[in-house]
Each structure stands twice: as structure tokens, then as C-alpha cells.
Design an enzyme around this catalytic site. Structure first.
Site, mmCIF file in Angstrom:
data_model
loop_
_atom_site.group_PDB
_atom_site.id
_atom_site.type_symbol
_atom_site.label_atom_id
_atom_site.label_comp_id
_atom_site.label_asym_id
_atom_site.label_seq_id
_atom_site.Cartn_x
_atom_site.Cartn_y
_atom_site.Cartn_z
ATOM 1 N N ASP A 65 -19.325 -1.338 23.828
ATOM 2 C CA ASP A 65 -20.490 -0.834 24.551
ATOM 3 C C ASP A 65 -21.288 -1.986 25.169
ATOM 4 O O ASP A 65 -21.878 -1.826 26.237
ATOM 5 C CB ASP A 65 -21.381 -0.041 23.597
ATOM 6 C CG ASP A 65 -22.572 0.581 24.308
ATOM 7 O OD1 ASP A 65 -22.359 1.467 25.154
ATOM 8 O OD2 ASP A 65 -23.715 0.162 24.039
ATOM 9 N N ASP A 68 -19.101 -3.250 28.381
ATOM 10 C CA ASP A 68 -18.909 -2.466 29.610
ATOM 11 C C ASP A 68 -20.000 -2.726 30.650
ATOM 12 O O ASP A 68 -19.720 -2.861 31.846
ATOM 13 C CB ASP A 68 -18.755 -0.970 29.312
ATOM 14 C CG ASP A 68 -19.980 -0.366 28.621
ATOM 15 O OD1 ASP A 68 -20.967 -1.078 28.399
ATOM 16 O OD2 ASP A 68 -19.924 0.846 28.298
ATOM 17 N N ASP A 90 -22.730 7.387 24.549
ATOM 18 C CA ASP A 90 -23.472 6.735 23.471
ATOM 19 C C ASP A 90 -24.140 7.761 22.568
ATOM 20 O O ASP A 90 -24.079 7.673 21.336
ATOM 21 C CB ASP A 90 -24.538 5.795 24.042
ATOM 22 C CG ASP A 90 -24.000 4.407 24.331
ATOM 23 O OD1 ASP A 90 -22.837 4.131 23.977
ATOM 24 O OD2 ASP A 90 -24.737 3.596 24.919
#
Length: 220
Positions: A65, A68, A90
Site C-alpha cells: 500500500d 503503490d 484499504d
């Protein structure tokens, strides 16, 4: 609360990996989806009480996460669509982890898990709803320039949530206590975000109205 301090430390550490991914043609959206799928693996691992394996999946998800967004900026492919995909997945990930603990031991964890899920809805909606208005009025987001959406500060943000998940995987028998305490902290975040967001929008609306009124009188 800790996000704005932790992110500047982590970003340089991820830079070499970002360059490697870009060199191999990996896109930010591909990384987002892959990271989400890895994160979902934590749910069956939690259900079968494979705590350390679930912890590894959670940590790997969070690393991806972080990668990205940096990859999108490095490759000049940032987009609202990518930001939307990232924040949506998320929140699905955040909701899935308590669900895993609840199914693993519903008798002990159901009530505290339900409180935690409700708290996540409150913290998420309180800043995402504000983000819509912030985008409309083009409000500055100086404290979180790296985010695709306008984030309001709070006592419980992404860093605190991940720390909670890590601690829960290490001491799963304390889920009920820790989830309840974190839900109380989230309640403070919800209150302060609603108060701060409402006040900010109220002041901005009043300022915009005054400026428009002055301009219209000056034009007469």
C-alpha cells in the site's frame, strides 16, 4: 496522528523498490489490487488462528500500500481513479481484519469486533465526506500532500490502525480489550473530525460568500 511523521521516514526506504517495479512494467493499480488480495489472505489465516502468518500478510499488504502511491508518482500516472481504488480497497481490508478475529472466536470477540467495525465506519466516513467538500472548494491539504484525498488529522489514523492489527496478531487473546480501547480512541477521532470539518467548511463558505458579495458590489 502518526501518519505525517512516519510517512517521510518510510518513503525514502521504498524508493529503490519503486524504481525496480517501474523498470519491470508494474503499474500502481496492479500493485494496489495485488496488495489487497494479499491482505485478504489474513482473514482465513486469522480464522484458523495462524496468527503469525496473518501478521505477515497484514504487514506485506501495508508495504504494498505504501509502494503503490509512490509508484504512481514516480511513473507520473497519478489519477483520481487510482486514488479511489486505493482508498476503497484499504477500507475493505481494514474491515476484513476484525471480521477474521470475530469468526475465529465469536463468543469472546463478537461485541468488541462489532464496536471496532462501527468505529472504522465512523472514522472513514468522517474524513471521506469532508474530502468531497474539500475537493469541491479546492481546499489545500498541506499536511497530507501525498494523498489523493483530503485527509483530516485524527487520533487514530492508518499507522495506529496497523499497529493495532500487529499487536492483535501477537496477543490475540486480548482482542476484546484492545479492540474496545481502540474503538474509544476512534470515537475521539470521529468527534474531532466532524467538529473540525464542519467548522472549516462553515468558515470557508462564509469567506466565499463575503468575497463574492464584495466582488459583486465592486462591479456595480
Amino acid at each position: 496522528m502518526l501518519d505525517k511523521y512516519i510517512t517521510p521516514i518510510i518513503k525514502p526506504l521504498l524508493a529503490p523498490v519503486v524504481r525496480l517495479l517501474h523498470r519491470h512494467g508494474i503499474t500502481a493499480d496492479q500493485l494496489t489490487v495485488f496488495g489487497f488480495l494479499i491482505g485478504l489472505l489474513a482473514v482465513p489465516l486469522l480464522i484458523f488462528e495462524l496468527w503469525l502468518c496473518a501478521l505477515a500478510a497484514i504487514v506485506f499488504n501495508r508495504i504494498l500500500d505504501g509502494l503503490d502511491g509512490q509508484l504512481a508518482r514516480f511513473s507520473n500516472t497519478e489519477s483520481s481513479a487510482g486514488g479511489y481504488l486505493d482508498i476503497t480497497l484499504d477500507f475493505l481490508f481494514y474491515a476484513a481484519i476484525p471480521l477474521g478475529f470475530i469468526i475465529a472466536d465469536p463468543e469472546q470477540n463478537a461485541i468488541a469486533g462489532a464496536l471496532l467495525l462501527a468505529a472504522f465506519i465512523g472514522t472513514g466516513s468522517s474524513f471521506l465526506a469532508f474530502a468531497i467538500a474539500a475537493e469541491k472548494f479546492h481546499l489545500e491539504k498541506s499536511q497530507f500532500k501525498y494523498k489523493s484525498f483530503y485527509f483530516l488529522n485524527g487520533l487514530t489514523e492508518g499507522t495506529e490502525t496497523i499497529l493495532l492489527f500487529i499487536v492483535l496478531c501477537i496477543w490475540p487473546q486480548q482482542f476484546a480489550l484492545l479492540a474496545t480501547l481502540f474503538s474509544m480512541a476512534c470515537a475521539i477521532t470521529i468527534f474531532t473530525r466532524i467538529q473540525g470539518g464542519y467548522r472549516t467548511l462553515k468558515q470557508h463558505t462564509a469567506y466565499t460568500y463575503q468575497a463574492t458579495d464584495i466582488d459583486s458590489r465592486g462591479a456595480r
